[in-house]
Design a protein around this motif. Sequence first.
Motif, PDB file in Angstrom:
ATOM      1  N   SER A 241      68.541 -49.735  50.623  1.00 46.58           N
ATOM      2  CA  SER A 241      69.549 -50.789  50.593  1.00 46.58           C
ATOM      3  C   SER A 241      70.953 -50.256  50.333  1.00 46.58           C
ATOM      4  CB  SER A 241      69.193 -51.835  49.529  1.00 46.58           C
ATOM      5  OG  SER A 241      69.313 -51.294  48.215  1.00 46.58           O
ATOM      6  N   CYS A 242      71.066 -49.033  49.818  1.00 48.25           N
ATOM      7  CA  CYS A 242      72.392 -48.474  49.528  1.00 48.25           C
ATOM      8  C   CYS A 242      72.929 -47.625  50.675  1.00 48.25           C
ATOM      9  CB  CYS A 242      72.353 -47.649  48.239  1.00 48.25           C
ATOM     10  SG  CYS A 242      71.396 -46.120  48.348  1.00 48.25           S
ATOM     11  N   TRP A 243      72.168 -47.432  51.733  1.00 49.98           N
ATOM     12  CA  TRP A 243      72.577 -46.524  52.798  1.00 49.98           C
ATOM     13  C   TRP A 243      73.879 -46.941  53.470  1.00 49.98           C
ATOM     14  CZ3 TRP A 243      67.295 -45.557  55.740  1.00 49.98           C
ATOM     15  CH2 TRP A 243      66.441 -44.825  54.889  1.00 49.98           C
ATOM     16  N   ALA A 244      74.069 -48.239  53.659  1.00 49.99           N
ATOM     17  CA  ALA A 244      75.252 -48.713  54.384  1.00 49.99           C
ATOM     18  C   ALA A 244      76.547 -48.415  53.645  1.00 49.99           C
ATOM     19  CB  ALA A 244      75.142 -50.206  54.646  1.00 49.99           C
ATOM     20  N   LYS A 245      76.471 -48.195  52.330  1.00 52.81           N
ATOM     21  CA  LYS A 245      77.690 -47.935  51.561  1.00 52.81           C
ATOM     22  C   LYS A 245      78.401 -46.680  52.052  1.00 52.81           C
ATOM     23  CE  LYS A 245      75.839 -50.011  47.311  1.00 52.81           C
ATOM     24  NZ  LYS A 245      75.498 -49.765  45.887  1.00 52.81           N
ATOM     25  N   ALA A 246      77.647 -45.678  52.436  1.00 48.67           N
ATOM     26  CA  ALA A 246      78.238 -44.413  52.885  1.00 48.67           C
ATOM     27  C   ALA A 246      78.317 -44.308  54.399  1.00 48.67           C
ATOM     28  CB  ALA A 246      77.432 -43.237  52.339  1.00 48.67           C
ATOM     29  N   ASN A 247      77.727 -45.279  55.095  1.00 48.35           N
ATOM     30  CA  ASN A 247      77.615 -45.199  56.551  1.00 48.35           C
ATOM     31  C   ASN A 247      78.114 -46.484  57.192  1.00 48.35           C
ATOM     32  OD1 ASN A 247      75.936 -42.552  57.024  1.00 48.35           O
ATOM     33  ND2 ASN A 247      74.909 -43.609  55.342  1.00 48.35           N
ATOM     34  N   PRO A 248      79.431 -46.643  57.336  1.00 43.42           N
ATOM     35  CA  PRO A 248      79.971 -47.899  57.866  1.00 43.42           C
ATOM     36  C   PRO A 248      79.630 -48.169  59.318  1.00 43.42           C
ATOM     37  CG  PRO A 248      81.701 -46.255  57.665  1.00 43.42           C
ATOM     38  CD  PRO A 248      80.487 -45.688  56.988  1.00 43.42           C
ATOM     39  N   SER A 249      79.144 -47.157  60.047  1.00 41.52           N
ATOM     40  CA  SER A 249      78.766 -47.350  61.449  1.00 41.52           C
ATOM     41  C   SER A 249      77.257 -47.484  61.635  1.00 41.52           C
ATOM     42  CB  SER A 249      79.287 -46.186  62.298  1.00 41.52           C
ATOM     43  OG  SER A 249      80.700 -46.138  62.299  1.00 41.52           O
ATOM     44  N   LEU A 250      76.523 -47.627  60.529  1.00 38.71           N
ATOM     45  CA  LEU A 250      75.070 -47.750  60.610  1.00 38.71           C
ATOM     46  C   LEU A 250      74.708 -48.965  61.457  1.00 38.71           C
ATOM     47  CD1 LEU A 250      72.283 -46.772  59.694  1.00 38.71           C
ATOM     48  CD2 LEU A 250      72.527 -48.205  57.658  1.00 38.71           C
ATOM     49  N   GLY A 251      73.811 -48.729  62.424  1.00 40.73           N
ATOM     50  CA  GLY A 251      73.418 -49.790  63.336  1.00 40.73           C
ATOM     51  C   GLY A 251      74.270 -49.847  64.587  1.00 40.73           C
ATOM     52  N   HIS A 252      75.312 -49.009  64.665  1.00 42.63           N
ATOM     53  CA  HIS A 252      76.189 -48.992  65.834  1.00 42.63           C
ATOM     54  C   HIS A 252      76.188 -47.610  66.481  1.00 42.63           C
ATOM     55  CE1 HIS A 252      77.793 -52.998  64.972  1.00 42.63           C
ATOM     56  NE2 HIS A 252      77.799 -52.641  63.689  1.00 42.63           N
ATOM     57  N   THR A 253      76.763 -46.611  65.819  1.00 43.70           N
ATOM     58  CA  THR A 253      76.781 -45.262  66.397  1.00 43.70           C
ATOM     59  C   THR A 253      75.450 -44.544  66.189  1.00 43.70           C
ATOM     60  OG1 THR A 253      77.725 -44.329  64.365  1.00 43.70           O
ATOM     61  CG2 THR A 253      79.260 -45.071  66.058  1.00 43.70           C
ATOM     62  N   PHE A 254      74.662 -44.976  65.224  1.00 44.74           N
ATOM     63  CA  PHE A 254      73.308 -44.460  65.029  1.00 44.74           C
ATOM     64  C   PHE A 254      72.498 -45.530  64.309  1.00 44.74           C
ATOM     65  CE2 PHE A 254      75.721 -43.281  61.307  1.00 44.74           C
ATOM     66  CZ  PHE A 254      74.859 -43.487  60.247  1.00 44.74           C
ATOM     67  N   GLN A 255      71.176 -45.364  64.358  1.00 44.55           N
ATOM     68  CA  GLN A 255      70.281 -46.384  63.836  1.00 44.55           C
ATOM     69  C   GLN A 255      69.635 -45.932  62.522  1.00 44.55           C
ATOM     70  OE1 GLN A 255      70.300 -49.369  65.325  1.00 44.55           O
ATOM     71  NE2 GLN A 255      71.782 -48.408  66.740  1.00 44.55           N
ATOM     72  N   THR A 256      69.008 -46.884  61.854  1.00 48.32           N
ATOM     73  CA  THR A 256      68.370 -46.609  60.567  1.00 48.32           C
ATOM     74  C   THR A 256      67.313 -45.521  60.695  1.00 48.32           C
ATOM     75  OG1 THR A 256      68.747 -48.907  59.919  1.00 48.32           O
ATOM     76  CG2 THR A 256      67.137 -47.667  58.643  1.00 48.32           C
ATOM     77  N   ARG A 257      66.680 -45.441  61.858  1.00 50.06           N
ATOM     78  CA  ARG A 257      65.603 -44.455  62.056  1.00 50.06           C
ATOM     79  C   ARG A 257      66.090 -43.039  61.766  1.00 50.06           C
ATOM     80  NH1 ARG A 257      62.292 -43.378  67.739  1.00 50.06           N
ATOM     81  NH2 ARG A 257      61.106 -41.559  66.999  1.00 50.06           N
ATOM     82  N   TYR A 258      67.333 -42.729  62.157  1.00 46.41           N
ATOM     83  CA  TYR A 258      67.873 -41.387  61.906  1.00 46.41           C
ATOM     84  C   TYR A 258      67.904 -41.085  60.408  1.00 46.41           C
ATOM     85  CZ  TYR A 258      71.446 -37.831  61.111  1.00 46.41           C
ATOM     86  OH  TYR A 258      72.115 -36.736  60.655  1.00 46.41           O
ATOM     87  N   LEU A 259      68.395 -42.027  59.615  1.00 47.86           N
ATOM     88  CA  LEU A 259      68.452 -41.800  58.170  1.00 47.86           C
ATOM     89  C   LEU A 259      67.049 -41.734  57.574  1.00 47.86           C
ATOM     90  CD1 LEU A 259      71.466 -43.987  56.974  1.00 47.86           C
ATOM     91  CD2 LEU A 259      71.374 -41.526  57.355  1.00 47.86           C
ATOM     92  N   GLU A 260      66.132 -42.517  58.098  1.00 51.33           N
ATOM     93  CA  GLU A 260      64.750 -42.460  57.608  1.00 51.33           C
ATOM     94  C   GLU A 260      64.169 -41.066  57.817  1.00 51.33           C
ATOM     95  OE1 GLU A 260      62.926 -45.529  59.874  1.00 51.33           O
ATOM     96  OE2 GLU A 260      63.448 -47.132  58.455  1.00 51.33           O
ATOM     97  N   GLU A 261      64.449 -40.466  58.982  1.00 50.84           N
ATOM     98  CA  GLU A 261      63.954 -39.111  59.255  1.00 50.84           C
ATOM     99  C   GLU A 261      64.581 -38.103  58.313  1.00 50.84           C
ATOM    100  OE1 GLU A 261      65.061 -38.728  63.300  1.00 50.84           O
ATOM    101  OE2 GLU A 261      63.339 -39.865  64.082  1.00 50.84           O
TER     102      GLU A 261
END
Length: 535
Positions: A241-261
Motif C-alpha cells: 500500500s505504500c508503493w505509490a508514495k515513491a512511484n507517482p507513475s505507478l500504473g502508467h509507465t509501469f505496472q504493479t507486477r514489476y514492483l512485485e517481482e
Amino acid sequence: MVWDAPAVERAIGFFRDVLRLNGGEFEGKPFLLLPWQCFIVGSLFGWKLGDGSRRFRMAYVETGKGSGKSPLSAGIGLYGMVADGEPRAEIYAAASKKDQAMVLFRDAVAMVRMSPALSGRLGFSGGPGREWNIDYLQAGSFFRPISSDDGQSGPRPHVALLDEIHEHRDNTMVEMLRAGTKGRRQALIFMITNSGANRTGVCYQYHLYAADVCAGVKTDDSFFAYVCAVDEGDDPLADPSCWAKANPSLGHTFQTRYLEEQVNQARGMPSKEAIVRRLNFCEWTDAAEHWIGSDLWDRAQADDIDVEALRGLPCWLGLDLSSKRDLTALAAAWRHPDGALSAAVWFWTPGDTLDERARIDNVPYRAWVSEGHLLAPPGRIIDKGHVAQFVGRLAVEHDVQAMAYDQAQADDFLRACDDIGLDAWIDDGEGSGDGLRMIRHGQGFAGYQSASTMWMPRSIGALEEAIVGGTLRVRRNPVLTWNSASAVLLTDPSGNRKWDKRKATGRIDGMVALTMAVGAALALRESVGTSFWES
C-alpha cells in the motif's frame, strides 16, 4: 509573484502537441503529462516574478526508478531550446559519466525524430544512433550531452539537465553549470535522481535542502523540489500500500507486477534488498551490511549537546590514532546520574593533503574544516602532539576517568604526552599511576574481560544497546555520520563482532573511537583501581 496560466498551458501543451514518446507500447504516442508531471512543468513555467522572469532557477526531482524522469527532463530541454524565446540557447544533458548523459540525450533525439513539428526544423551532428548534438540553426541554439569526464569549461546553459545526481562524485558539475547561467535571465538547472547510498555526497545535500525548503525550515523562492519516498516506518517489502508514495507513475509507465517481482527478489536475495529499497522506494541506504538502521542512528544524534555544560560529570575517552594520512578520532562519553550518556567526537586529518584526500574519499573535507567539524593542522601526517594537547585540555577541564586506546600508535602518543608535559599511564590492572589513565582496547575478536584489557565485541554490543534503548545522545557531526554510514561489522563463528575496515564503504575511525568511549563508560567503574569492570 504572478501565476501565469497561459504560460503553463503553453508548456504543458508543448508536450502534448509537439512531442512523441519512444520505447515499447509508448512508441510514437503524444507525450501526455501525468498529473505529477503537470505539477512540475506548471510550477517551473507558471510562477513569475514581478519583472516577468521565472521564479525557479533550480529544480530537484527525486522519484522511484521508471517514473519517466528522463523523458520529462528531455522534454523540458527541448522546450527551452525551441519554444522559450531564448536566442542561442545552450541546452545540456549532464551526468557524471558520458554514458549516463547519453540516456537522457537519446530520449531527446528520439522525440525530435518522431515529432512532425520538430524533425523538419532541427538537425543532428553524428549519424543515426551516434548523434552527439541537436541544432536549431534558426535561433543558433543546440542541445548536447556533457559529463564530468569531459573536462569541459565555459558552458553558458539556458537549461541544464542533470541526470542521476546520486552518482555525481562531487558538486563540480552542478557548480560549473550554475556559474554559466549568470548571463541568462531565464536559466534553469533541472536535476533528476533516484535515492542514493551516500549520505555525504552532493545528492543527499540537495535531498536535505529540498526537504527543508518544502517544510519551510529554509526559505529559497528560487528552488523547486519534488521528492517522492515511502514514509519512515513504512516497509515496502511487506506492505504494497505504500508503493505509490515513491512511484507517482505507478500504473502508467509501469505496472504493479514489476514492483512485485523486485520485492520478491529482494526477499529471496538479501544482497539485493538495499538496491530495491533505494531505486524503487527512494529509501536512502548505506552499506549493504550496515551495522545499524539509519533511522536509529539519526535519533541518537543531537544538536544541543554543549560540551562545556557537561563539566563535572564522569567522562571516558576513546582514541583511534591514524597511521599516516587517515582520520584520527577522539571520542568522549559523559555519564549522567540516571545512567544516560552524552557523547562527542573530534576528528583530525593532515592539512597539506586535504584536497587530494577529499577527491579520493569523495567527501567535502574542506567544507567540514571550515564548518568546524574537522581539524586539519599543517603537515602531511597527523602530529600526535596536536591530539595530546587536546586530550590534555579535556583531562584538565573534565572529570576524565580513563581513556580506552588501540595499541597501534600508542607508543607515539605516550611520547607526545611526555613532550607536552601531560602525565599518562597504562593501567595493566596491577597498580596505579598519576595523570591520564589509559586502558588497552582490543580491536579484534579476541579479548579478555580482565582488569587490563577491553575488547571490541562487548563494546559494540554496549553501543548498540545504548542507541536502541535511547540512552545515548551523540553530538551531530557530518564526519561521524559518514563514518556510521560506512561502517560494516564482521562476525566470527561464535557470534563475536568487530568493525571490518576492509569492507567499509568509507572511513570508520570515528565509530571505532565512539565504540571504545561508550564501551568504557558502560563497563568501567569510576574509581581507579585494579578491578574496574562492572559486576
